[in-house]
Design a protein around this motif. Structure first.
Motif, PDB file in Angstrom:
ATOM      1  N   VAL A  78      72.513  36.573  37.114  1.00 37.62           N
ATOM      2  CA  VAL A  78      73.511  37.067  36.160  1.00 37.62           C
ATOM      3  C   VAL A  78      73.724  38.554  36.433  1.00 37.62           C
ATOM      4  CG1 VAL A  78      72.882  35.383  34.378  1.00 37.62           C
ATOM      5  CG2 VAL A  78      71.744  37.626  34.429  1.00 37.62           C
ATOM      6  N   SER A  79      74.707  39.147  35.789  1.00 37.13           N
ATOM      7  CA  SER A  79      74.905  40.590  35.956  1.00 37.13           C
ATOM      8  C   SER A  79      73.659  41.343  35.509  1.00 37.13           C
ATOM      9  CB  SER A  79      76.125  41.053  35.160  1.00 37.13           C
ATOM     10  OG  SER A  79      77.320  40.640  35.787  1.00 37.13           O
ATOM     11  N   ALA A  80      73.258  42.323  36.310  1.00 40.98           N
ATOM     12  CA  ALA A  80      72.002  43.028  36.054  1.00 40.98           C
ATOM     13  C   ALA A  80      72.105  44.461  36.549  1.00 40.98           C
ATOM     14  CB  ALA A  80      70.847  42.308  36.758  1.00 40.98           C
ATOM     15  N   VAL A  81      71.130  45.266  36.158  1.00 37.45           N
ATOM     16  CA  VAL A  81      71.022  46.656  36.607  1.00 37.45           C
ATOM     17  C   VAL A  81      69.724  46.814  37.372  1.00 37.45           C
ATOM     18  CG1 VAL A  81      70.948  49.070  35.908  1.00 37.45           C
ATOM     19  CG2 VAL A  81      72.265  47.435  34.561  1.00 37.45           C
ATOM     20  N   LEU A  82      69.792  47.446  38.539  1.00 43.48           N
ATOM     21  CA  LEU A  82      68.617  47.730  39.342  1.00 43.48           C
ATOM     22  C   LEU A  82      68.515  49.250  39.485  1.00 43.48           C
ATOM     23  CD1 LEU A  82      69.391  44.757  39.981  1.00 43.48           C
ATOM     24  CD2 LEU A  82      68.657  45.154  42.338  1.00 43.48           C
ATOM     25  N   LEU A  83      67.422  49.816  39.021  1.00 43.21           N
ATOM     26  CA  LEU A  83      67.245  51.265  39.035  1.00 43.21           C
ATOM     27  C   LEU A  83      66.192  51.651  40.063  1.00 43.21           C
ATOM     28  CD1 LEU A  83      67.358  52.085  35.200  1.00 43.21           C
ATOM     29  CD2 LEU A  83      69.236  52.034  36.868  1.00 43.21           C
ATOM     30  N   ASP A  84      66.635  52.381  41.083  1.00 47.05           N
ATOM     31  CA  ASP A  84      65.776  52.778  42.193  1.00 47.05           C
ATOM     32  C   ASP A  84      65.399  54.255  42.053  1.00 47.05           C
ATOM     33  OD1 ASP A  84      64.473  52.994  44.665  1.00 47.05           O
ATOM     34  OD2 ASP A  84      66.353  53.456  45.707  1.00 47.05           O
ATOM     35  N   GLY A  85      64.288  54.520  41.392  1.00 42.23           N
ATOM     36  CA  GLY A  85      63.791  55.890  41.287  1.00 42.23           C
ATOM     37  C   GLY A  85      64.625  56.799  40.410  1.00 42.23           C
ATOM     38  N   VAL A  86      65.267  56.273  39.393  1.00 45.11           N
ATOM     39  CA  VAL A  86      65.995  57.122  38.437  1.00 45.11           C
ATOM     40  C   VAL A  86      64.951  57.757  37.522  1.00 45.11           C
ATOM     41  CG1 VAL A  86      67.776  57.228  36.659  1.00 45.11           C
ATOM     42  CG2 VAL A  86      68.001  55.607  38.557  1.00 45.11           C
ATOM     43  N   GLN A  87      64.762  59.055  37.638  1.00 47.58           N
ATOM     44  CA  GLN A  87      63.595  59.696  37.049  1.00 47.58           C
ATOM     45  C   GLN A  87      63.840  60.346  35.687  1.00 47.58           C
ATOM     46  OE1 GLN A  87      62.155  62.381  40.126  1.00 47.58           O
ATOM     47  NE2 GLN A  87      60.964  60.747  41.065  1.00 47.58           N
ATOM     48  N   ASP A  88      65.061  60.704  35.388  1.00 49.07           N
ATOM     49  CA  ASP A  88      65.312  61.405  34.130  1.00 49.07           C
ATOM     50  C   ASP A  88      65.373  60.410  32.971  1.00 49.07           C
ATOM     51  OD1 ASP A  88      66.349  64.057  32.804  1.00 49.07           O
ATOM     52  OD2 ASP A  88      67.663  62.455  32.082  1.00 49.07           O
ATOM     53  N   PRO A  89      64.535  60.569  31.938  1.00 45.41           N
ATOM     54  CA  PRO A  89      64.532  59.620  30.826  1.00 45.41           C
ATOM     55  C   PRO A  89      65.876  59.523  30.113  1.00 45.41           C
ATOM     56  CG  PRO A  89      62.570  60.998  30.763  1.00 45.41           C
ATOM     57  CD  PRO A  89      63.471  61.595  31.794  1.00 45.41           C
ATOM     58  N   GLY A  90      66.581  60.647  30.006  1.00 47.57           N
ATOM     59  CA  GLY A  90      67.895  60.621  29.371  1.00 47.57           C
ATOM     60  C   GLY A  90      68.882  59.781  30.156  1.00 47.57           C
ATOM     61  N   ASN A  91      68.834  59.888  31.483  1.00 50.02           N
ATOM     62  CA  ASN A  91      69.710  59.063  32.319  1.00 50.02           C
ATOM     63  C   ASN A  91      69.375  57.580  32.187  1.00 50.02           C
ATOM     64  OD1 ASN A  91      71.296  61.114  33.407  1.00 50.02           O
ATOM     65  ND2 ASN A  91      69.935  61.440  35.144  1.00 50.02           N
ATOM     66  N   VAL A  92      68.100  57.255  32.219  1.00 49.25           N
ATOM     67  CA  VAL A  92      67.696  55.853  32.097  1.00 49.25           C
ATOM     68  C   VAL A  92      68.140  55.287  30.753  1.00 49.25           C
ATOM     69  CG1 VAL A  92      65.741  54.253  31.971  1.00 49.25           C
ATOM     70  CG2 VAL A  92      65.757  56.069  33.693  1.00 49.25           C
ATOM     71  N   GLY A  93      67.913  56.043  29.673  1.00 50.20           N
ATOM     72  CA  GLY A  93      68.317  55.568  28.352  1.00 50.20           C
ATOM     73  C   GLY A  93      69.815  55.386  28.234  1.00 50.20           C
ATOM     74  N   SER A  94      70.577  56.318  28.793  1.00 48.70           N
ATOM     75  CA  SER A  94      72.042  56.211  28.754  1.00 48.70           C
ATOM     76  C   SER A  94      72.526  55.001  29.539  1.00 48.70           C
ATOM     77  CB  SER A  94      72.678  57.490  29.314  1.00 48.70           C
ATOM     78  OG  SER A  94      72.400  58.591  28.487  1.00 48.70           O
ATOM     79  N   TRP A 124      73.998  45.619  39.845  1.00 50.51           N
ATOM     80  CA  TRP A 124      74.360  47.014  40.099  1.00 50.51           C
ATOM     81  C   TRP A 124      73.116  47.802  40.496  1.00 50.51           C
ATOM     82  CZ3 TRP A 124      79.368  48.178  40.224  1.00 50.51           C
ATOM     83  CH2 TRP A 124      80.264  47.362  39.509  1.00 50.51           C
ATOM     84  N   LEU A 125      73.203  48.499  41.625  1.00 51.29           N
ATOM     85  CA  LEU A 125      72.064  49.240  42.155  1.00 51.29           C
ATOM     86  C   LEU A 125      72.353  50.737  42.110  1.00 51.29           C
ATOM     87  CD1 LEU A 125      69.334  49.252  43.629  1.00 51.29           C
ATOM     88  CD2 LEU A 125      70.545  48.740  45.760  1.00 51.29           C
ATOM     89  N   PHE A 126      71.570  51.443  41.301  1.00 49.24           N
ATOM     90  CA  PHE A 126      71.739  52.894  41.142  1.00 49.24           C
ATOM     91  C   PHE A 126      70.454  53.596  41.557  1.00 49.24           C
ATOM     92  CE2 PHE A 126      74.300  50.853  37.791  1.00 49.24           C
ATOM     93  CZ  PHE A 126      75.565  51.242  38.213  1.00 49.24           C
ATOM     94  N   GLY A 127      70.612  54.791  42.183  1.00 52.83           N
ATOM     95  CA  GLY A 127      69.450  55.451  42.759  1.00 52.83           C
ATOM     96  C   GLY A 127      69.087  56.784  42.145  1.00 52.83           C
ATOM     97  N   HIS A 128      68.084  57.384  42.721  1.00 50.33           N
ATOM     98  CA  HIS A 128      67.523  58.677  42.333  1.00 50.33           C
ATOM     99  C   HIS A 128      68.620  59.722  42.165  1.00 50.33           C
ATOM    100  CE1 HIS A 128      65.609  62.592  43.171  1.00 50.33           C
ATOM    101  NE2 HIS A 128      64.525  62.071  42.629  1.00 50.33           N
ATOM    102  N   GLU A 129      68.445  60.602  41.170  1.00 50.53           N
ATOM    103  CA  GLU A 129      69.476  61.588  40.841  1.00 50.53           C
ATOM    104  C   GLU A 129      69.874  62.464  42.027  1.00 50.53           C
ATOM    105  OE1 GLU A 129      67.558  60.581  36.896  1.00 50.53           O
ATOM    106  OE2 GLU A 129      66.888  60.828  38.974  1.00 50.53           O
ATOM    107  N   GLY A 130      68.912  62.802  42.884  1.00 53.39           N
ATOM    108  CA  GLY A 130      69.239  63.672  44.011  1.00 53.39           C
ATOM    109  C   GLY A 130      69.426  62.941  45.325  1.00 53.39           C
ATOM    110  N   GLN A 131      68.600  61.931  45.563  1.00 53.45           N
ATOM    111  CA  GLN A 131      68.575  61.248  46.858  1.00 53.45           C
ATOM    112  C   GLN A 131      69.422  59.982  46.887  1.00 53.45           C
ATOM    113  OE1 GLN A 131      64.399  60.605  47.393  1.00 53.45           O
ATOM    114  NE2 GLN A 131      63.898  62.774  47.185  1.00 53.45           N
ATOM    115  N   GLY A 132      69.780  59.473  45.732  1.00 54.62           N
ATOM    116  CA  GLY A 132      70.571  58.252  45.689  1.00 54.62           C
ATOM    117  C   GLY A 132      69.739  57.020  45.970  1.00 54.62           C
ATOM    118  N   VAL A 133      70.412  55.924  46.273  1.00 53.05           N
ATOM    119  CA  VAL A 133      69.739  54.661  46.575  1.00 53.05           C
ATOM    120  C   VAL A 133      69.063  54.767  47.935  1.00 53.05           C
ATOM    121  CG1 VAL A 133      70.081  52.186  46.964  1.00 53.05           C
ATOM    122  CG2 VAL A 133      71.418  53.369  45.207  1.00 53.05           C
TER     123      VAL A 133
END
Length: 261
Positions: free
Chosen positions: A115-131, A210-219
């Motif tokens: 099903v539709s899903a979110v994959l978070l690869d090293g997203v480190q900021d808690p505010g970003n993850v919560g948003s 959906w695959l989203f990566g680290h704030e600076g380095q990306g996926v």
């Protein structure tokens, strides 16, 4: 309702640890929901907490008393603290004075993404993850998979940023995203500032991971190479890229738009 007045009380010391230490939260398998909105959302969507903690001044607040009344009717554990002690565990400035202690859900991946899903690869900021969690829930996404390097989803900062989204999502942590992408039964889209395909040119009417990566380095490069599509969000301003949480929101609601037209 039980009242504690001493900082030396063992139960209070445990609350202090949960409030201030991520390692303590992980070890105990518990976390704190601070504030009326989170507590109300948990009651509505998940049921009874392990414990409710209130400040003495909050006992005059109608919303807090309604929560306490619901809990006491079910013989749930309610703990009252003097304001000074409550403020020692609350991380919400000028908060109302109510929090829940809850067990942290632990889920294991037992089936491929279908099903539709979110994959978070090293997203480190808690505010970003919560948003991202909040936007995903609003867009009808139901599953979130986090790599070991992603911020702990059940930390107080992520919980506050997500505004109750946790309680309508299935959240999986410490996931091997490469294996997940490799076995996915749906298309996977990775965002990249170097991609040539525009987000708006992809058919998003089918379920999408959906695959989203680290704030600076990306996926990570290995995950990028495995994705069905690498996409970029075109922008006109003189900035290098969007914040990852803003990027996620654009992606989710482009999928919503395509499914509504």
């Amino acid at each position: 309702m039980k009242t504690i007045t001493s900082r030396d009380n063992a139960q209070y010391k445990e609350l202090v640890k949960l409030a201030g230490s991520q390692s303590a939260r992980r070890k105990a398998g518990r976390t704190l929901l601070d504030g009326v909105h989170l507590c109300q959302s948990f009651l509505q969507l998940r049921g009874m907490p392990e414990q409710c903690v209130v400040s003495e001044s909050a006992l005059h607040n109608p919303e807090v008393m309604e929560i306490v009344g619901q809990l006491e009717a079910q013989r749930a554990h309610v703990l009252a603290l003097p304001d000074a002690l409550y403020n020692g565990i609350s991380q919400v400035e000028h908060g109302v004075g109510v929090m829940f202690s809850i067990a942290t859900p632990e889920r294991e991946v037992t089936a491929p993404v279908s099903v539709s899903a979110v994959l978070l690869d090293g997203v480190q900021d808690p505010g970003n993850v919560g948003s991202i969690l909040r936007s995903a829930a609003a867009a009808g996404v139901t599953q979130v998979y986090c790599s070991a390097g992603t911020a702990f989803c059940w930390s107080p900062k992520v919980l506050r940023a997500a505004m109750g989204a946790h309680f309508v999502l299935d959240i999986f942590e410490n996931v091997d995203l490469a294996e997940l992408v490799r076995n996915a039964k749906v298309q996977t889209l990775a965002t990249s500032g170097y991609a040539t395909q525009r987000l708006y040119d992809v058919d998003l009417r089918a379920p999408t991971a959906w695959l989203f990566g680290h704030e600076g380095q990306g996926v990570a490069d290995d995950l990028l190479s495995m994705a069905t599509h690498q996409v970029v969000i075109p922008h006109l301003g003189q900035v290098e890229s969007l914040n990852v949480a803003a990027c996620a929101a654009v992606c989710f609601f482009e999928q919503v738009r395509q499914n509504l037209t």
